[in-house]
Design an enzyme around this catalytic site. Sequence first.
Site, PDB file in Angstrom:
ATOM      1  N   ARG A  98       0.830  -1.181   0.000  1.00 27.71           N
ATOM      2  CA  ARG A  98       0.000   0.000   0.000  1.00 27.71           C
ATOM      3  C   ARG A  98       0.877   1.248   0.000  1.00 27.71           C
ATOM      4  O   ARG A  98       1.716   1.435   0.876  1.00 27.71           O
ATOM      5  CB  ARG A  98      -0.860  -0.029   1.257  1.00 27.71           C
ATOM      6  CG  ARG A  98      -2.068   0.838   1.136  1.00 27.71           C
ATOM      7  CD  ARG A  98      -3.194   0.262   1.958  1.00 27.71           C
ATOM      8  NE  ARG A  98      -4.016   1.386   2.391  1.00 27.71           N
ATOM      9  CZ  ARG A  98      -4.652   1.441   3.528  1.00 27.71           C
ATOM     10  NH1 ARG A  98      -4.540   0.437   4.378  1.00 27.71           N
ATOM     11  NH2 ARG A  98      -5.381   2.497   3.832  1.00 27.71           N
TER      12      ARG A  98
ATOM     13  N   SER B  99      -7.769  10.175  17.503  1.00 29.38           N
ATOM     14  CA  SER B  99      -8.057   9.118  18.476  1.00 29.38           C
ATOM     15  C   SER B  99      -6.824   8.830  19.334  1.00 29.38           C
ATOM     16  O   SER B  99      -6.907   8.619  20.547  1.00 29.38           O
ATOM     17  CB  SER B  99      -8.497   7.858  17.726  1.00 29.38           C
ATOM     18  OG  SER B  99      -8.529   6.768  18.614  1.00 29.38           O
TER      19      SER B  99
ATOM     20  N   GLU C 290       1.513   0.313   9.705  1.00 28.92           N
ATOM     21  CA  GLU C 290       1.893   1.510   8.937  1.00 28.92           C
ATOM     22  C   GLU C 290       0.953   2.674   9.227  1.00 28.92           C
ATOM     23  O   GLU C 290       1.384   3.819   9.382  1.00 28.92           O
ATOM     24  CB  GLU C 290       1.862   1.173   7.439  1.00 28.92           C
ATOM     25  CG  GLU C 290       2.245   2.318   6.519  1.00 28.92           C
ATOM     26  CD  GLU C 290       3.752   2.385   6.267  1.00 28.92           C
ATOM     27  OE1 GLU C 290       4.419   1.327   6.335  1.00 28.92           O
ATOM     28  OE2 GLU C 290       4.257   3.487   6.013  1.00 28.92           O
TER      29      GLU C 290
ATOM     30  N   ARG D  79      -0.841   3.203  11.900  1.00 23.50           N
ATOM     31  CA  ARG D  79      -0.587   3.716  13.242  1.00 23.50           C
ATOM     32  C   ARG D  79       0.673   4.569  13.273  1.00 23.50           C
ATOM     33  O   ARG D  79       0.736   5.602  13.931  1.00 23.50           O
ATOM     34  CB  ARG D  79      -0.453   2.548  14.229  1.00 23.50           C
ATOM     35  CG  ARG D  79      -1.776   2.105  14.809  1.00 23.50           C
ATOM     36  CD  ARG D  79      -1.652   0.741  15.468  1.00 23.50           C
ATOM     37  NE  ARG D  79      -1.672  -0.321  14.460  1.00 23.50           N
ATOM     38  CZ  ARG D  79      -1.254  -1.574  14.719  1.00 23.50           C
ATOM     39  NH1 ARG D  79      -0.754  -1.882  15.915  1.00 23.50           N
ATOM     40  NH2 ARG D  79      -1.336  -2.486  13.766  1.00 23.50           N
TER      41      ARG D  79
ATOM     42  N   ASN E 125      27.693 -20.713  23.437  1.00 24.32           N
ATOM     43  CA  ASN E 125      29.138 -20.573  23.359  1.00 24.32           C
ATOM     44  C   ASN E 125      29.715 -19.918  24.591  1.00 24.32           C
ATOM     45  O   ASN E 125      30.790 -20.293  25.070  1.00 24.32           O
ATOM     46  CB  ASN E 125      29.526 -19.764  22.123  1.00 24.32           C
ATOM     47  CG  ASN E 125      29.487 -20.623  20.885  1.00 24.32           C
ATOM     48  OD1 ASN E 125      29.543 -21.847  20.962  1.00 24.32           O
ATOM     49  ND2 ASN E 125      29.364 -19.998  19.734  1.00 24.32           N
TER      50      ASN E 125
ATOM     51  N   ARG F  98      29.827 -22.448  27.435  1.00 20.88           N
ATOM     52  CA  ARG F  98      30.702 -23.595  27.262  1.00 20.88           C
ATOM     53  C   ARG F  98      32.159 -23.236  27.099  1.00 20.88           C
ATOM     54  O   ARG F  98      33.033 -23.885  27.628  1.00 20.88           O
ATOM     55  CB  ARG F  98      30.297 -24.354  26.014  1.00 20.88           C
ATOM     56  CG  ARG F  98      29.054 -25.172  26.173  1.00 20.88           C
ATOM     57  CD  ARG F  98      29.003 -26.110  25.017  1.00 20.88           C
ATOM     58  NE  ARG F  98      27.814 -26.906  24.990  1.00 20.88           N
ATOM     59  CZ  ARG F  98      27.371 -27.499  23.901  1.00 20.88           C
ATOM     60  NH1 ARG F  98      28.017 -27.335  22.760  1.00 20.88           N
ATOM     61  NH2 ARG F  98      26.302 -28.240  23.943  1.00 20.88           N
TER      62      ARG F  98
END
Lengths: 282, 282
Positions: B44, B58, B84, B86, B118, B121
């Site tokens: 879009r 809002s 998008e 928002r 990693n 160990r």
Amino acid sequence: MEKKALGRGLATLLPVSDATAIGSAQTIHTIPLTHILPNRFQPRQTFDDQDLKGLADSIKQHGILQPVLLRRKGDGRYELIAGERRFRAAKLANLSALPAVIRHSKDEESTLFSLVENIQRADLNPIEEAKAYQRLRDEFGLTQEAVAERVGRDRASVANISRILSLPSDVQDMVASHQLTLGHAKVILGLKNAESQLSVARRILRDRLSVREAEQFIKKEDRGSHKAKPSRKTSVTADLEDRLRTRLGTKVAIRSKKQGGELILRYYADEELTRIVDVILS
Amino acid sequence: MEKKALGRGLATLLPVSDATAIGSAQTIHTIPLTHILPNRFQPRQTFDDQDLKGLADSIKQHGILQPVLLRRKGDGRYELIAGERRFRAAKLANLSALPAVIRHSKDEESTLFSLVENIQRADLNPIEEAKAYQRLRDEFGLTQEAVAERVGRDRASVANISRILSLPSDVQDMVASHQLTLGHAKVILGLKNAESQLSVARRILRDRLSVREAEQFIKKEDRGSHKAKPSRKTSVTADLEDRLRTRLGTKVAIRSKKQGGELILRYYADEELTRIVDVILS
DNA sequence: GCCGAAATGTTCCACGTGGAACATTCTTTC
DNA sequence: GAAAGAATGTTCCACGTGGAACATTTCGGC
């Protein structure tokens, strides 16, 4: 336990040029005759008595010039690989022990190597580690020093870890399960009686004593049972500690260090600290 | 650095039933708008201005009810996966930041897991370990606390190890090569100036100072340069120490413990010990 | 800007470990 | 049996580690 050293007598008698008997890494042990078994596969079954007697006389005069070759049986005894005549003649000559080279089989070498590798790699608990060291010593006749070199530790550390195998099995279980540390176990070994060892171990668990606290606790226990171990403190410092303890009415410790040391006065409450300071300042 | 917590405002506005946005293990971050890039693959391209304006109003009234979905770009920025509208409306409403859920790709999860494994160990030197923690934090936005949980350490330990990356590189090399320990490095970090950090590091190597000796040495250095750090001792004990020091003419330390504590008088020769004892006994 | 909470920074030291230093026992030789 | 050396036994504690406890900074909401 066989000795690595020969003492002066035999060492001077062995010919330096005898390379087959004294290889570059060969160690000559002195093995009691009672520990030596004849070779199961010795084809020769009879030996000339006159010949043996002659050899025995020579041994009485010169000693044994060439070590016999033995193989370890795993139960503290050895089997003759080479040197049957020398063995028999030594009996005739009433010797109690023979110089011997212990030959490991290929399998034994492999087992030794694997054992060492596992110790170095595995995350063993202290009991497992102690048992592994014991195995190295029992099966391969290694000294603590030799074990230590192979696994990369100090000889005293090997000794300390091995000692925990003389603790009561309940206490060993506590160590194996990481409820007690090796440090705690070592402290408990300072007690001579298995019952008190177990009881102190339980006390450490119950009260969550640190190693230092356990050390102090053991000291007190020993004082209580009239089995105080000789202190390493000099009598001068002990005397000073006593006099200060009387004057100040609290625990006093003199700890020497590389340069001088520390005089430590213990207090158990703030009021006591104030009192001690007042005594000093008065 | 994104915050894990929302503050009270947003948390009370988000609907509890919105399970797609707040999964069981989802963390909501607040991401500045300037760090958010539109989705490269957003089909879009146009958005109705009226629609966006309504949404912006809002948002001004209620805030953002559903976090956007972001993907990390690796350079401190994020790409929009979902939200998008928002995002655009928030811009219109002049918001500076959005509530967002950071979604890791499968590759990222795998990298994170491998990194953690990693660290747990490998026999890493302290510099390597610090860099690994830094990587976890930079690439995955983890807090020290989160890193610590994953690698099985305390948060303070992660902080301490990470700090050594701010040492001069020469000093870091000394740590990496095990010439200096982490304990030494931590002490050196107490010095503020890179030059003195390097010079003290060299001093520690030359004189083989232990960590404790280095701590004392740093204290003296700080005293010399008029940058003494505030002591943590209470003024009461400091006062007592001062008075005793004056009276006895030697170093005095009061160390409190769980039960009471120790009053420690330092002596530097046997004669000094005798003198101190005499003062106390007089 | 203020406030509170979260996150990070920092110092100091109690801890168990490892072994130094000493003690004791064993072995060999004379 | 005595002496010397090797091997083992034992105690005490200095060490670096790991983190507790505190300090400082950052962040978000109002």
